[in-house]
Motif scaffolding. Structure first.
Motif, PDB file in Angstrom:
ATOM      1  N   PRO A 294       0.603  -1.122   0.243  1.00  0.00           N
ATOM      2  CA  PRO A 294       0.399   0.156   0.199  1.00  0.00           C
ATOM      3  C   PRO A 294       0.467   1.230   0.110  1.00  0.00           C
ATOM      4  N   LEU A 295       2.176   1.359   0.308  1.00  0.00           N
ATOM      5  CA  LEU A 295       2.627   2.527  -0.051  1.00  0.00           C
ATOM      6  C   LEU A 295       3.518   2.562  -0.453  1.00  0.00           C
ATOM      7  N   LEU A 296       3.862   3.687  -1.635  1.00  0.00           N
ATOM      8  CA  LEU A 296       5.231   4.266  -2.336  1.00  0.00           C
ATOM      9  C   LEU A 296       6.576   4.350  -0.969  1.00  0.00           C
ATOM     10  N   PRO A 297       7.465   3.741  -2.630  1.00  0.00           N
ATOM     11  CA  PRO A 297       8.776   4.480  -2.020  1.00  0.00           C
ATOM     12  C   PRO A 297       8.902   5.076  -1.019  1.00  0.00           C
ATOM     13  N   ASP A 298       8.353   6.882  -1.502  1.00  0.00           N
ATOM     14  CA  ASP A 298       8.609   7.556  -0.778  1.00  0.00           C
ATOM     15  C   ASP A 298       8.106   7.214   1.031  1.00  0.00           C
ATOM     16  N   GLY A 299       6.613   6.672   1.376  1.00  0.00           N
ATOM     17  CA  GLY A 299       6.406   6.069   2.225  1.00  0.00           C
ATOM     18  C   GLY A 299       4.682   6.740   2.276  1.00  0.00           C
ATOM     19  N   SER A 300       4.728   7.492   1.490  1.00  0.00           N
ATOM     20  CA  SER A 300       3.648   7.950   0.963  1.00  0.00           C
ATOM     21  C   SER A 300       2.757   6.826   0.519  1.00  0.00           C
ATOM     22  N   ARG A 301       0.785   6.727   0.841  1.00  0.00           N
ATOM     23  CA  ARG A 301      -0.386   6.088   0.727  1.00  0.00           C
ATOM     24  C   ARG A 301      -0.206   5.903  -1.242  1.00  0.00           C
ATOM     25  N   ARG A 302      -0.270   5.094  -1.246  1.00  0.00           N
ATOM     26  CA  ARG A 302      -0.464   4.879  -2.883  1.00  0.00           C
ATOM     27  C   ARG A 302      -1.921   5.207  -3.677  1.00  0.00           C
ATOM     28  N   ALA A 303      -2.400   4.928  -4.810  1.00  0.00           N
ATOM     29  CA  ALA A 303      -3.715   5.307  -5.164  1.00  0.00           C
ATOM     30  C   ALA A 303      -3.962   3.997  -5.107  1.00  0.00           C
ATOM     31  N   VAL A 304      -5.282   4.359  -4.799  1.00  0.00           N
ATOM     32  CA  VAL A 304      -6.680   2.957  -4.846  1.00  0.00           C
ATOM     33  C   VAL A 304      -6.272   2.757  -6.321  1.00  0.00           C
TER      34      VAL A 304
ATOM     35  N   ALA B 248     -12.313   4.568   1.896  1.00  0.00           N
ATOM     36  CA  ALA B 248     -11.685   3.843   3.807  1.00  0.00           C
ATOM     37  C   ALA B 248     -10.788   2.843   3.150  1.00  0.00           C
ATOM     38  N   TRP B 249     -10.010   3.145   2.019  1.00  0.00           N
ATOM     39  CA  TRP B 249      -8.587   2.985   1.907  1.00  0.00           C
ATOM     40  C   TRP B 249      -7.918   4.249   2.747  1.00  0.00           C
TER      41      TRP B 249
END
Length: 229
Positions: free
Chosen positions: A19-29, A224-225
């Protein structure tokens, strides 16, 4: 004829995507749309983009076997800027690229998010397939299965893992029901029998805001995501 050697099947990617991108942010649903040829998957994607593009940053990945027809249609319709729409040519049965070997689609999704992101929502449209089409959970977070009334009101009774197991079933082209002899009440009854508590949406994309039941469901999935994050 009897086979003298063991039968093997392609590896299926069933694990959930990180669920996380390499930079630690949450990716798109990631929401997948599957269903038979002509059921209205591309039209549903286009309508969702129009309904939600003012609210979120969206990307689309389309699948065709030998062409890029669906991606070209979406670009012609200007539902999103061209760089947000990418095409995958599967070269084989559509379900192979969304369920069995998802590498081409997964690469397209990840490259799209890296190039255009940050994104809130990525729609992954399968090529037209049959009632067995399902998405790997390693590729999408939720899946929509689209059928249409012109194929007959017995389609929900026929079942199949795509129809029975998708997170949302869409019965499209309801405006055609009187012209093709399909009974929407019968389709609703049979869909409930096959799907239990899983939701069903009836749509006519010829109507103003006809995609609203599907758009509202997608809004709920994104909420929800984000809450899970």
């Amino acid at each position: 004829m009897h086979l003298e050697h063991p039968v093997t099947f392609p590896e299926r990617h069933t694990g959930g995507a990180e669920p996380l991108l390499p930079d630690g942010s949450r990716r798109a649903v990631r929401v997948g749309l599957g269903g038979p040829v002509g059921s209205g998957k591309t039209a549903t994607v286009a309508a969702l983009c129009r309904a939600l593009r003012g609210r979120w940053s969206i990307g689309v990945v389309t699948n065709d076997i030998y062409t890029r027809e669906d991606a070209e249609f979406l670009r012609r319709e200007a539902v999103l800027s061209p760089e947000r729409i990418v095409a995958v040519e599967t070269g084989a049965c559509p379900h192979t690229a969304i369920r069995d070997d998802i590498s081409a689609n997964l690469e397209a999704v990840e490259e799209l998010e890296a190039r255009v992101g940050p994104l809130d929502l990525i729609l992954v449209e399968s090529g037209g397939d049959n009632l067995t089409a399902t998405f790997s959970r390693g590729l999408v977070d939720a899946q929509i299965f689209v059928i249409d009334v012109a194929a007959g009101d017995d389609i929900p009774r026929k079942g199949g893992p795509g129809l029975t197991g998708a997170d949302l079933l869409v019965v499209n082209k309801t405006d055609l029901a009187p012209h093709v002899g399909s009974d929407l009440a019968v389709m609703a009854r049979d869909a409930r029998a096959q799907r239990g508590e899983l939701p069903v949406a009836f749509t006519s994309l010829r109507e103003p805001d006809g995609v609203r039941p599907v758009a509202d469901w997608v809004v709920g999935r994104v909420a929800a995501w984000r809450a899970a994050g």
